[in-house]
Design an enzyme around this catalytic site. Structure first.
Site, short mmCIF file in Angstrom:
data_model
loop_
_atom_site.label_atom_id
_atom_site.label_comp_id
_atom_site.label_asym_id
_atom_site.label_seq_id
_atom_site.Cartn_x
_atom_site.Cartn_y
_atom_site.Cartn_z
N ASP A 44 0.83 -1.27 -0.04
CA ASP A 44 0.19 -0.18 0.16
C ASP A 44 0.90 1.31 0.03
OD1 ASP A 44 1.02 -0.20 2.54
OD2 ASP A 44 -0.87 -0.38 3.45
N SER A 45 2.22 1.02 -0.02
CA SER A 45 3.11 2.38 -0.23
C SER A 45 2.87 2.61 -1.73
CB SER A 45 4.72 1.64 -0.20
OG SER A 45 4.78 0.83 -0.74
N ASP A 83 -0.56 -6.27 -0.81
CA ASP A 83 -1.23 -5.85 0.18
C ASP A 83 -2.69 -5.80 0.33
OD1 ASP A 83 0.38 -5.31 2.46
OD2 ASP A 83 0.93 -3.08 1.79
N LYS A 111 -0.76 -9.83 1.72
CA LYS A 111 -0.25 -9.38 3.16
C LYS A 111 -1.07 -8.63 3.83
CE LYS A 111 3.30 -6.14 2.91
NZ LYS A 111 2.73 -4.82 3.73
N GLU A 113 -1.41 -6.34 7.76
CA GLU A 113 -0.70 -5.63 9.00
C GLU A 113 -1.32 -6.26 10.37
OE1 GLU A 113 -0.43 -1.76 8.93
OE2 GLU A 113 1.02 -1.66 6.79
N GLU A 180 9.27 -4.69 10.25
CA GLU A 180 9.52 -3.38 9.97
C GLU A 180 9.98 -2.71 10.93
OE1 GLU A 180 6.48 -1.26 7.54
OE2 GLU A 180 7.62 0.36 7.65
O1 KIV Z 1 3.55 -1.14 1.62
C1 KIV Z 1 4.80 -1.67 1.43
O2 KIV Z 1 5.39 -1.33 0.52
C2 KIV Z 1 5.13 -2.45 2.63
C3 KIV Z 1 6.58 -2.83 2.56
C4 KIV Z 1 7.13 -2.73 4.04
C5 KIV Z 1 7.27 -3.57 1.83
O3 KIV Z 1 4.56 -3.12 3.59
#
Ligand code: KIV
Length: 282
Positions: A44-45, A83, A111, A113, A180
């Site tokens: 989500d970056s 994500d 993925k 969090e 992280e």
């Molecule tokens: O959103 C992202 O790019 C991440 C990085 C830690 C890989 O979660």
């Protein structure tokens, strides 16, 4: 060579480092394929790096779907993790429904969090491969980040929570995990006590693999981060190149003869005569 989950797990067993970068689009994915990277995280970056959002909480599932499609058009051998964005896994059912959309588009794993065993177990029951993400969790830690408290696990209670969390996610079947902004010594303990590969970002050298945001690595972002060296300053190179382009237009250097389509003299003369007859400047 196809970078499967088994391949990544084998790397951990053999003490070989797993190399990971983020990618959000078609051309960068093509380049990462050519450079033979192990894994791409479409994180989500994308929100702050590509879409101009203020932070990760603005990223939607539609954003992730759009970018997953672009990455998958170029993806061949690399293992792709996508994500689940903010508030798309509030319940295990919601997590499964949304994860399936990303997997159907070509993601190899999703993925999410935080330490959410309920979400993990539901995803695994639905045969979805899962990367967990602990330590700094940008989707949930915005308030903390605004205060400049970036690292997690520097205090006893926080470190134990991370360690217990990682072990319980590992036992519940997590396939991979991001650590992280965790102190290197804590990442080492976690890495040595879980069977899944650990991928670090700002978490020191003892993780099984490393990930960086591709725009930080290439120096496209103006902001510099402690954990991320700039290997090349592409931003400066781009500005210089774009200035040169403008300069060449101003000075009649671009386009030159070779870059211009040529018309046959006979044909041109016919057009010129026609223009003169019809009062058109030539
Ligand atoms: O959103 C992202 O790019 C991440 C990085 C830690 C890989 O979660």
């Amino acid at each position: 060579m196809k970078k499967t989950l088994e391949y990544l797990k084998e790397k951990k067993k053999n003490n070989q480092k797993i190399k990971v970068l983020t990618s959000y689009d078609y051309p960068i994915t093509k380049i990462l394929e050519e450079a033979d990277i192990d894994m791409i995280i479409l994180g989500d970056s994308v929100g702050t790096n590509v879409l101009g959002y203020q932070n990760e909480t603005e990223v939607t599932l539609d954003d992730m779907i759009h970018h997953t499609k672009a990455v998958c058009r170029a993806k061949k051998d690399i293992f792709l993790v996508v994500d689940l964005p903010y508030k798309t896994y509030e319940t295990p059912e919601e997590a499964v429904k949304n994860a399936k959309k990303l997997i159907e588009l070509g993601a190899d794993a999703v993925k999410f969090e935080s330490i959410r065993k309920d979400v993990l177990v539901s995803l695994k029951e639905n045969k979805i491969k899962v990367m967990c993400h602990i330590g700094l969790n940008p989707q949930h830690d915005q308030a903390r980040m605004m205060q400049g408290k970036i690292a997690k696990g520097k205090l006893f209670s926080e470190a134990i929570e991370l360690l217990n969390g990682a072990i319980s996610l590992d036992k519940a079947g997590a396939d991979l995990i991001i650590l992280e902004k965790i102190p290197g010594k804590i990442s080492k303990i976690i890495t040595e006590n879980v069977s899944m590969p650990t991928i670090g970002i700002g978490a020191g050298k003892y993780c099984d693999g490393q990930v960086l945001i591709i725009y930080d690595l290439l120096g496209i972002n103006e902001r510099k981060y402690k954990h991320s060296p700039t290997y090349i300053n592409i931003r400066e190179l781009m500005i210089k190149t774009i200035r040169q382009y403008q300069n060449e237009i101003d000075n009649d250097i671009f386009p030159n003869e070779k870059q211009t389509n040529i018309i046959d003299d006979v044909e041109y003369n016919k057009i010129r005569d026609w223009c003169l007859k019809n009062n058109i400047n030539v």
